[in-house]
Design an enzyme around this catalytic site. Structure first.
Site, short mmCIF file in Angstrom:
data_model
loop_
_atom_site.label_atom_id
_atom_site.label_comp_id
_atom_site.label_asym_id
_atom_site.label_seq_id
_atom_site.Cartn_x
_atom_site.Cartn_y
_atom_site.Cartn_z
N PHE A 85 6.68 -5.84 13.43
CA PHE A 85 6.38 -4.97 12.53
C PHE A 85 5.52 -3.33 13.05
O PHE A 85 5.51 -3.38 13.36
CB PHE A 85 5.55 -5.74 11.20
N GLN A 135 0.45 3.01 -1.64
CA GLN A 135 1.77 2.70 -0.47
C GLN A 135 3.19 2.75 -0.99
O GLN A 135 3.42 2.00 -1.86
CB GLN A 135 1.23 1.80 0.54
N HIS A 181 6.74 1.74 -0.76
CA HIS A 181 6.47 0.82 0.25
C HIS A 181 8.62 1.39 0.71
O HIS A 181 9.22 1.66 -0.46
CB HIS A 181 7.35 -0.32 0.27
N LEU A 222 11.32 -5.57 -3.52
CA LEU A 222 11.17 -5.26 -2.17
C LEU A 222 12.21 -6.00 -1.02
O LEU A 222 13.42 -7.00 -0.75
CB LEU A 222 9.96 -5.54 -1.33
N GLU A 260 10.43 -5.23 5.83
CA GLU A 260 10.06 -4.20 6.62
C GLU A 260 10.80 -5.45 7.35
O GLU A 260 11.66 -5.01 8.72
CB GLU A 260 9.24 -4.00 7.03
N HIS A 302 4.28 -0.40 -3.48
CA HIS A 302 4.33 -1.83 -3.30
C HIS A 302 2.57 -1.57 -2.94
O HIS A 302 2.55 -3.32 -3.27
CB HIS A 302 4.68 -1.44 -1.66
N ARG A 320 -1.93 1.33 4.28
CA ARG A 320 -2.05 -0.48 5.11
C ARG A 320 -0.64 -0.55 5.81
O ARG A 320 0.62 -0.04 5.84
CB ARG A 320 -1.65 -1.47 4.21
C1 FAD Z 1 7.55 -8.26 -2.03
C2 FAD Z 1 6.63 -7.79 -1.80
C3 FAD Z 1 6.15 -8.28 -0.40
C4 FAD Z 1 5.02 -8.22 0.94
N1 FAD Z 1 5.34 -8.48 1.57
C5 FAD Z 1 3.83 -8.21 2.74
C6 FAD Z 1 3.71 -9.40 3.83
O1 FAD Z 1 5.13 -9.46 4.23
N2 FAD Z 1 3.02 -8.66 4.25
C7 FAD Z 1 1.60 -8.81 3.83
O2 FAD Z 1 1.09 -8.77 4.74
N3 FAD Z 1 1.57 -8.40 2.56
C8 FAD Z 1 2.23 -8.14 2.01
N4 FAD Z 1 2.82 -7.51 0.48
C9 FAD Z 1 1.85 -7.81 0.22
C10 FAD Z 1 0.26 -9.27 -0.33
O3 FAD Z 1 1.97 -9.63 -0.49
C11 FAD Z 1 -0.53 -9.11 -1.59
O4 FAD Z 1 -1.29 -7.06 -1.15
C12 FAD Z 1 -1.51 -9.61 -1.36
O5 FAD Z 1 -0.38 -11.32 -1.04
C13 FAD Z 1 -2.08 -9.71 -2.71
O6 FAD Z 1 -2.71 -11.17 -2.92
P1 FAD Z 1 -4.64 -10.58 -3.71
O7 FAD Z 1 -4.42 -12.51 -3.15
O8 FAD Z 1 -5.21 -9.56 -3.44
O9 FAD Z 1 -3.76 -10.81 -4.84
P2 FAD Z 1 -2.66 -11.57 -5.87
O10 FAD Z 1 -1.47 -12.98 -4.65
O11 FAD Z 1 -1.66 -10.88 -6.17
O12 FAD Z 1 -3.37 -12.68 -6.83
C14 FAD Z 1 -3.88 -12.13 -7.82
C15 FAD Z 1 -4.35 -12.99 -8.68
O13 FAD Z 1 -5.12 -12.46 -9.92
C16 FAD Z 1 -4.47 -12.68 -11.12
N5 FAD Z 1 -5.29 -12.28 -12.33
C17 FAD Z 1 -5.10 -10.68 -12.33
N6 FAD Z 1 -5.36 -10.15 -13.63
C18 FAD Z 1 -6.75 -11.41 -13.93
C19 FAD Z 1 -7.58 -11.24 -14.70
N7 FAD Z 1 -7.39 -10.47 -15.61
N8 FAD Z 1 -7.68 -12.51 -15.77
C20 FAD Z 1 -7.59 -13.65 -14.27
N9 FAD Z 1 -6.49 -13.58 -13.63
C21 FAD Z 1 -5.73 -11.95 -12.67
C22 FAD Z 1 -3.48 -13.27 -10.78
O14 FAD Z 1 -2.97 -13.54 -12.01
C23 FAD Z 1 -2.82 -13.93 -9.53
O15 FAD Z 1 -3.82 -15.21 -9.42
C24 FAD Z 1 4.36 -8.04 0.14
C25 FAD Z 1 4.10 -7.98 -1.15
C26 FAD Z 1 4.80 -7.41 -2.51
C27 FAD Z 1 5.05 -7.31 -3.25
#
Ligand code: FAD
Ligand code: SF4
Ligand code: SF4
Ligand code: FES
Lengths: 250, 602
Positions: free
Chosen positions: B120, B233, B235, B249, B252, B379, B414
């Site tokens: 990656f 970021q 993407h 998306l 990558e 992204h 990142r």
């Molecule tokens: C299409 C895509 C592909 C990606 N691919 C990769 C990859 O291959 N490798 C990598 O390392 N990263 C990747 N990323 C980045 C990564 O997926 C995210 O940064 C990561 O999943 C975020 O996880 P999190 O647990 O912080 O939040 P999330 O998984 O977004 O969870 C957020 C949670 O908070 C809750 N929430 C938000 N606001 C509130 C509120 N006010 N009250 C109650 N609940 C709330 C939501 O409902 C959700 O449950 C990708 C991102 C995208 C969009």
């Protein structure tokens, strides 16, 4: 290349309501979820609909389009017949909350009852296991499931016969199959499958396989092998005897 | 009392990878845990992650170890990372991957039967544990299926409106459920924020409706600092056509498997200019690049796998020079590998199944035969709630943060794959620290007047019969951010953005939402607006303060790096008069030992 079309969307709460027609200008490449969003922004700000990823990855936007269970975000409007109104309504196998949103909590309750993953002791000192790609391919197919519950919606045992209390439905047969065919798992779920989970209700109509947006071969790869294991366990003493001498997953 | 109430030791806000991991750990430490999430369980953004999870297990290349991962992460972040967080992350990521396997995750395998790792951008060795291109699904499902058996109290489709404090400490939240619009008062000894990102502030984004920066804004209003908010970021590879899928998306992983970028003249333009920090690590020829993606350990990575900020800027440059694809992007070609592989089609469908379906079903393009059209999409936000590396606690006692809404690990940019590992490494630490905090600190009381005020503000849009549509304000904000705070920034535009945001904030206070409290998306949009506006202001102000180009932050009027700014992070905090203050503070965790590792790794 805008084209005029009518979307007939079910509006209501707790199964009380009816269809409302919305005129929509359809643009190139639009999916059904875009239509819903456009209606929300321009005609009905309170039209309820679930979605998250808009890319067929989260399984939130399940509904029925022209009577067929589908993901709104993966249904291209250009592929629908726009010469007559396109109907969009919520999944029929679950209670309605509002408009296109169904109460799918039953599914979450079903999953909790299924015995969780229980791995054998690690193969290596660093706490890891060795598995070959060939051994994991089958459970990997099942783990593609995005929990859209469209297969639950289409299955007649649930949809028409309302056996919610006796049958876990294709989604959770796939889930159980993923656990049972996990090379590391040591739990036994066959008695539960037969009694509590009602695997016998499935009469292999394959409707679930046809609607699965992840193209999981639900019936042939998950349900039929599970049925065979249940039969071996309960009706075939010789296989059962062999099983005692052979590990469950060799 | 008009609210549904519940009590717990640790309240986790968010059920993505970070929130679930935090909840599991807090519960294992003996705390009673409640999890709130805006959407259903298993639907959080984490489900969308594709490429993989970075951890230096060394299964594919045994030269890899945590030191290399640490220094790659810092190089990617242009050394503005919290160095201690980068160290903890690199040291613990591998254990977290193994733990997922122990909880039932099934990663793709090497020939020896171990967890397979892929290349990656910015990672020196193949480092991303993955499952085809649906790694996030595997992660969230594993944590979900494990978590539901740990006695955790899950409240789905329930959105937090505001944090309530008792003196300096946090004591709970007021939230509403989507289904009925009922209000819930949750009383907690400690709160873990795990709400993800802010992508909805921009027009073209890979993020869903949930990404309205709630956690950032809630914590900011409760007194926490936000760090590095100028670093958003973009993407390099989002879909550009058809319009309705713009921004979705394209992983990558496509480039990791050998995909190449070409302009309308068919030229592989990424070879044109290679940043000095990376010249030694980048292939000289197309042939060397191909050898790298097929596992030749002597070869160096192709320029398509340079960091995201660089690739994104290069694509924009080609488009601006009139060498873009028909719909304003560049061509990403994976089909070309048939020159090297006899079963290229099968290989692509096996390695990139969801990309194959995504293009086939949404754009009518068969990626095994044709090139994809791609362009930058918003992204990820590197910036977030500023926390202590060891505990993940913010400067507000009892308020913890992890995952994308936390700040520090990624610095100015990142690396792909470093988010999924971030979620579980720091989710676990935040959960454990929150449980400890709850057990060591006594009860708090809930200020019901504060809760009543929050309720009144929340219900106001439904009670106003005239007022602007919340959707209109959201769209306008997205235009402002896209046009003025996007991939190429200037001082006058950033200042203009701050003014426009202030104006939109005034208008947002008078929106009206039609309909009732039950599952009403118009109302929910109105409630998201203050959060979206707060994070947008934080991004614009932080960007205006950094008069240099570094990592994901690119200034047309200051194209070079500034040495002095290379030693500081930007923080914003809320002042008593509700205005936002911006300041620069020294980078955290730079020690001689860590500098020695960076030097040794080159
Ligand atoms: C299409 C895509 C592909 C990606 N691919 C990769 C990859 O291959 N490798 C990598 O390392 N990263 C990747 N990323 C980045 C990564 O997926 C995210 O940064 C990561 O999943 C975020 O996880 P999190 O647990 O912080 O939040 P999330 O998984 O977004 O969870 C957020 C949670 O908070 C809750 N929430 C938000 N606001 C509130 C509120 N006010 N009250 C109650 N609940 C709330 C939501 O409902 C959700 O449950 C990708 C991102 C995208 C969009
Ligand atoms: S094959 Fe079985 S589970 Fe699937 S729809 Fe038919 S009856 Fe239901
Ligand atoms: S098996 Fe297929 S149809 Fe059923 S819930 Fe999973 S993804 Fe949906
Ligand atoms: S919105 Fe995620 S599957 Fe449709």
């Amino acid at each position: 290349m805008a084209q005029k079309a009518t979307f007939r969307i079910w509006r209501g709460q707790a199964n009380e309501g009816g269809f409302v027609d919305y005129p929509v200008n359809v643009e190139d490449g639009m999916v059904a979820l875009d239509v819903v969003h456009q209606i929300q922004a321009e005609q009905a700000g309170d039209l309820a609909c679930r979605w998250n990823c808009k890319a067929g990855k989260c399984g939130s936007c399940s509904a029925e389009i022209n009577g067929k269970p589908r993901l709104l975000c993966m249904t291209r409007v250009g592929d629908l017949d726009l010469s007559k109104p396109v109907t969009i309504e919520p999944m029929q196998a679950f209670p309605n909350i509002k408009d296109l949103v169904s109460d799918v909590s039953w599914n979450y309750r079903m999953k909790e009852k299924i015995k969780p993953f229980k791995p054998r002791t690690p193969d290596n000192e660093d706490g890891t296991w060795n598995m070959s790609q060939a051994d994991v391919e089958r459970p990997q197919e099942f783990r593609k499931c995005i929990e859209c519950f469209l297969c639950q919606d289409v299955c007649h045992v649930i949809r028409d016969h309302h056996k919610h209390d006796e049958f876990i439905g294709p989604r959770f047969l796939v889930y159980t199959a993923a656990l049972e065919m996990h090379p590391l798992d040591t739990e036994d779920r066959l008695a539960d499958l037969r009694h509590r989970d009602g695997i016998g209700y499935c009469n292999i109509t394959k409707c679930c396989t046809k609607v699965c947006p992840e193209h999981i071969t639900i019936t042939d790869n998950a349900i039929i092998p599970l049925k065979e294991r249940v039969v071996d366990e309960f009706y075939d003493p010789i296989t059962k005897l062999l099983r005692i001498f052979r590990p469950k997953k060799s | 009392m008009p609210w549904q109430t519940r009590e717990c030791d640790v309240l986790v806000i968010g059920a993505g990878g970070a929130g679930l991991r935090a909840a599991i750990e807090a519960s294992a430490e003996g705390a009673s845990v409640t999890v709130l999430s805006k959407s259903l369980l298993g639907k959080a953004h984490t489900v969308m992650a594709e490429g993989g999870m970075a951890a230096s297990m060394g299964n594919v290349d045994d030269r890899d170890n945590w030191r290399v991962h640490f220094s790659d992460t810092l190089r990617g972040g242009q050394y503005l990372n919290n160095w201690r967080m980068a160290e903890i992350h690199a040291q613990q990521a591998a254990d977290r991957v193994r733990e997922l396997e122990a909880w039932g995750a099934i990663f793709d395998r090497t020939k020896e039967g171990r967890i397979l790792q892929r290349n990656f951008g910015g990672h020196k060795y193949p480092r991303l544990a993955h499952v085809g291109d649906r790694t996030g699904l595997e992660m969230i499902r594993t944590l979900q299926d494990h978590g539901i058996h740990q006695g955790i109290d899950f409240l789905m489709e329930t959105t937090v409106l505001e944090i309530i404090k008792d003196g300096d400490r946090v004591s709970g939240v007021l939230a509403y459920d989507r289904e009925r619009g009922r209000l819930h008062l949750v009383h907690a000894k400690a709160i873990v924020m795990a709400t993800g990102g802010i992508g909805r502030a921009f027009k073209v984004t890979s993020n869903s409706w949930e990404y309205t920066g709630d956690g950032h804004a809630l914590a900011y209003r409760a007194g926490a600092e936000l760090v590095d908010m100028e670093f958003v970021q973009f993407h390099p590879t989002g879909m550009v056509w058809p319009p309705s899928v713009r921004g979705i998306l394209v992983t990558e992983g496509v480039r990791g498997e050998g995909g190449i970028l070409k302009n309308s003249e068919g030229k592989r333009f990424m070879f044109d200019d290679i940043p000095p920090l990376y010249t030694d690590q980048t292939a000289d020829s197309e042939e060397e690049g191909w050898r790298y993606v097929t596992g030749d350990k002597e070869a160096r990575r192709p320029p398509e796998l340079l960091t995201r900020d660089h690739v994104a800027r290069k694509i924009v440059k080609e488009v601006k020079a009139g060498r873009g694809s028909p719909h304003g992007g560049a061509f990403l070609d994976i089909a070309w590998i048939k020159e090297h592989l006899s079963d290229a089609e099968g290989h692509i469908r096996k390695k990139l199944p969801s990309m194959y379906h995504q293009f086939k079903e949404l754009a009518g393009v068969d990626i095994t035969k044709e090139a994809m059209e791609v362009g930058p999409t918003t992204h990820y936000v590197m910036g977030g709630i500023k926390v202590d590396a060891e505990t993940q606690m913010s400067c507000v006692p009892g308020l913890f943060a992890c995952g994308e809404c936390g700040g520090g690990l990624h610095g100015a940019n990142r690396l792909g794959g470093n988010s999924l590992s971030d979620l579980v490494v720091f989710g676990r630490i935040a959960g454990a620290s929150a449980a400890k905090f709850a057990s060591e600190h006594g009860d708090t009381s809930i200020n019901e007047d504060a809760a009543s005020d929050i309720e009144a503000a929340a219900l106001a849009p439904l009670e106003r019969s005239s007022g602007e549509s919340p959707y209109a304000i959201q769209y306008e904000l997205q235009d402002v951010m896209q046009d003025l705070v996007g991939i190429a920034r200037t001082q006058p535009e950033l200042e203009q953005a701050v003014e426009r945001i202030a104006d939109l904030s005034r208008r947002a206070a008078t929106t009206s939402a039609v309909g009732n409290r039950e599952y009403n998306p118009g109302w929910h949009t109105a409630l998201d607006l203050p959060n979206l506006l707060a994070v947008s202001e934080a991004v614009a102000r932080s960007a205006a303060g950094r008069r240099e180009s570094r990592g994901a932050h690119s200034r047309v009027d200051h194209p070079e790096k500034d040495e002095q700014l290379g030693t500081v992070n930007t923080v914003v905090r809320r002042l008593d008069d509700d205005s936002m203050e911006m300041a620069h503070v020294p980078v955290v965790g730079v020690t001689e030992e860590r500098q020695a590792i960076v030097k040794e790794m080159g």
